[in-house]
Design a protein around this motif. Structure first.
Motif, mmCIF file in Angstrom:
data_model
loop_
_atom_site.group_PDB
_atom_site.id
_atom_site.type_symbol
_atom_site.label_atom_id
_atom_site.label_comp_id
_atom_site.label_asym_id
_atom_site.label_seq_id
_atom_site.Cartn_x
_atom_site.Cartn_y
_atom_site.Cartn_z
ATOM 1 N N HIS A 80 0.802 -1.232 0.000
ATOM 2 C CA HIS A 80 0.000 0.000 0.000
ATOM 3 C C HIS A 80 0.835 1.282 0.000
ATOM 4 O O HIS A 80 0.277 2.365 -0.133
ATOM 5 C CB HIS A 80 -0.969 0.001 1.188
ATOM 6 C CG HIS A 80 -2.045 -1.037 1.061
ATOM 7 N ND1 HIS A 80 -3.126 -0.888 0.228
ATOM 8 C CD2 HIS A 80 -2.178 -2.259 1.640
ATOM 9 C CE1 HIS A 80 -3.892 -1.964 0.302
ATOM 10 N NE2 HIS A 80 -3.341 -2.821 1.147
ATOM 11 N N LEU A 103 -11.987 1.633 7.001
ATOM 12 C CA LEU A 103 -10.762 0.821 7.026
ATOM 13 C C LEU A 103 -10.903 -0.320 8.029
ATOM 14 O O LEU A 103 -10.605 -1.480 7.727
ATOM 15 C CB LEU A 103 -9.560 1.707 7.395
ATOM 16 C CG LEU A 103 -9.175 2.760 6.358
ATOM 17 C CD1 LEU A 103 -8.222 3.781 6.956
ATOM 18 C CD2 LEU A 103 -8.558 2.103 5.126
ATOM 19 N N VAL A 128 -4.813 -12.199 -0.934
ATOM 20 C CA VAL A 128 -3.468 -11.615 -0.884
ATOM 21 C C VAL A 128 -3.110 -11.172 0.521
ATOM 22 O O VAL A 128 -1.984 -11.337 0.979
ATOM 23 C CB VAL A 128 -3.374 -10.393 -1.836
ATOM 24 C CG1 VAL A 128 -1.938 -9.969 -2.022
ATOM 25 C CG2 VAL A 128 -4.024 -10.704 -3.164
ATOM 26 N N TYR A 149 -1.277 -11.691 6.178
ATOM 27 C CA TYR A 149 -0.912 -10.516 6.989
ATOM 28 C C TYR A 149 -1.932 -10.273 8.093
ATOM 29 O O TYR A 149 -1.623 -9.683 9.115
ATOM 30 C CB TYR A 149 -0.798 -9.266 6.114
ATOM 31 C CG TYR A 149 0.330 -9.356 5.121
ATOM 32 C CD1 TYR A 149 1.592 -8.874 5.452
ATOM 33 C CD2 TYR A 149 0.142 -9.936 3.879
ATOM 34 C CE1 TYR A 149 2.640 -8.971 4.541
ATOM 35 C CE2 TYR A 149 1.182 -10.032 2.966
ATOM 36 C CZ TYR A 149 2.432 -9.553 3.301
ATOM 37 O OH TYR A 149 3.459 -9.651 2.425
ATOM 38 N N LEU A 157 -3.353 -10.594 13.276
ATOM 39 C CA LEU A 157 -3.925 -9.353 13.816
ATOM 40 C C LEU A 157 -5.285 -9.569 14.473
ATOM 41 O O LEU A 157 -6.065 -10.421 14.070
ATOM 42 C CB LEU A 157 -4.039 -8.315 12.709
ATOM 43 C CG LEU A 157 -2.721 -7.965 12.003
ATOM 44 C CD1 LEU A 157 -2.956 -6.985 10.871
ATOM 45 C CD2 LEU A 157 -1.687 -7.410 12.982
HETATM 46 C C1 HEC Z 1 0.696 -8.410 -0.494
HETATM 47 C C2 HEC Z 1 0.151 -7.105 -0.706
HETATM 48 C C3 HEC Z 1 -0.669 -6.502 0.407
HETATM 49 C C4 HEC Z 1 -0.299 -6.319 1.713
HETATM 50 C C5 HEC Z 1 1.000 -6.680 2.383
HETATM 51 C C6 HEC Z 1 -1.402 -5.625 2.336
HETATM 52 N N1 HEC Z 1 -2.406 -5.406 1.455
HETATM 53 FE FE1 HEC Z 1 -4.135 -4.446 1.791
HETATM 54 N N2 HEC Z 1 -4.776 -4.870 -0.063
HETATM 55 C C7 HEC Z 1 -4.030 -5.534 -1.023
HETATM 56 C C8 HEC Z 1 -4.852 -5.719 -2.188
HETATM 57 C C9 HEC Z 1 -4.412 -6.386 -3.479
HETATM 58 C C10 HEC Z 1 -6.110 -5.159 -1.911
HETATM 59 C C11 HEC Z 1 -7.348 -5.143 -2.803
HETATM 60 C C12 HEC Z 1 -8.003 -6.453 -2.614
HETATM 61 C C13 HEC Z 1 -9.393 -6.569 -3.202
HETATM 62 O O1 HEC Z 1 -9.503 -6.846 -4.373
HETATM 63 O O2 HEC Z 1 -10.343 -6.408 -2.443
HETATM 64 C C14 HEC Z 1 -6.017 -4.615 -0.567
HETATM 65 C C15 HEC Z 1 -7.067 -3.991 0.090
HETATM 66 C C16 HEC Z 1 -6.950 -3.407 1.316
HETATM 67 C C17 HEC Z 1 -7.997 -2.642 1.960
HETATM 68 C C18 HEC Z 1 -9.365 -2.334 1.406
HETATM 69 C C19 HEC Z 1 -9.325 -1.034 0.633
HETATM 70 C C20 HEC Z 1 -10.692 -0.629 0.116
HETATM 71 O O3 HEC Z 1 -10.730 0.478 -0.442
HETATM 72 O O4 HEC Z 1 -11.647 -1.362 0.235
HETATM 73 C C21 HEC Z 1 -7.494 -2.225 3.146
HETATM 74 C C22 HEC Z 1 -8.237 -1.382 4.185
HETATM 75 C C23 HEC Z 1 -6.171 -2.754 3.263
HETATM 76 N N3 HEC Z 1 -5.858 -3.468 2.139
HETATM 77 C C24 HEC Z 1 -5.364 -2.582 4.358
HETATM 78 C C25 HEC Z 1 -4.162 -3.226 4.545
HETATM 79 C C26 HEC Z 1 -3.421 -3.200 5.768
HETATM 80 C C27 HEC Z 1 -3.815 -2.436 7.008
HETATM 81 C C28 HEC Z 1 -2.317 -3.970 5.574
HETATM 82 C C29 HEC Z 1 -1.231 -4.288 6.560
HETATM 83 C C30 HEC Z 1 -1.656 -4.995 7.747
HETATM 84 C C31 HEC Z 1 -2.366 -4.464 4.223
HETATM 85 N N4 HEC Z 1 -3.510 -4.005 3.643
HETATM 86 C C32 HEC Z 1 -1.405 -5.245 3.669
HETATM 87 C C33 HEC Z 1 -2.731 -5.932 -0.902
HETATM 88 C C34 HEC Z 1 -1.995 -5.931 0.257
#
Ligand code: HEC
Length: 165
Positions: free
Chosen positions: A97, A120, A136, A140, A144
């Protein structure tokens, strides 16, 4: 020979007479020599030369403007324990992100910095419960808990919205 000499003498005499007029009309500067004035003129001349030299040097070596150092302040003022915790937890999210939550096209990770806190938190909780499927992020989120989602949401929502990447 004598004729030639006479001719030459007459010719020279004529030339002298013809030029007498211009000689007379030539103005003669009879001003007394003024040392002070001359010194001033010389000083002015030196000043002009100095200015020209400065200009020449300025053209040769243009002074580089000192690069403005833009201090990037802290992204978020961590004035509560929750924000400190959130910023720590967010470190594992940066790979996808981005530092400012700006998102990353290559990871298909959306922009989340500055998003609303409740949104969020809900997304993270839903992803953990399986109400929203995000394979994905699964690994992670495993470690939590609900409180971590609150802390993360508090921190991420405070990130500057900035430009889309
Ligand atoms: C390996 C890559 C990756 C990591 C590491 C990751 N994310 Fe994501 N995140 C994504 C992807 C890809 C999406 C979109 C997924 C989907 O299609 O819904 C996403 C979506 C999100 C969303 C939703 C956004 C929305 O507008 O709906 C949030 C909130 C989020 N991530 C928070 C986090 C947080 C907090 C962490 C750390 C704890 C984190 N992410 C770690 C890849 C990652």
């Amino acid at each position: 020979m004598a004729r030639l000499v006479t001719f030459a003498v007459v010719l020279i005499a004529l030339l002298v007479v013809a030029n007498l007029d211009t000689f007379k009309s030539e103005k003669v500067n009879n001003e007394p020599f003024d040392l002070k004035k001359q010194e001033q003129a010389y000083a002015d001349h030196l000043k002009t030369l100095e200015e020209l030299e400065q200009k020449r040097l300025a053209l040769l070596h243009p002074v580089k403007k000192e690069e403005e150092v833009v201090e990037e302040g802290p992204l978020v003022v961590l004035d509560t324990p929750q924000l400190v915790k959130g910023s720590e937890l967010y470190k594992s999210c940066v790979v996808c992100h981005g530092k400012k939550g700006e998102g990353k096209k290559s990871q298909k990770a959306p922009h989340i910095g500055g998003q609303m806190e409740w949104y969020l938190e809900k997304q993270l909780a839903d992803m953990k419960s399986g109400a929203r499927i995000n394979k994905v992020m699964d690994p992670y989120l495993k470690k939590l808990e609900a409180q971590d989602f609150k802390d993360l949401a508090a921190y991420i929502s405070k990130l500057p919205w900035g430009e889309e990447k």
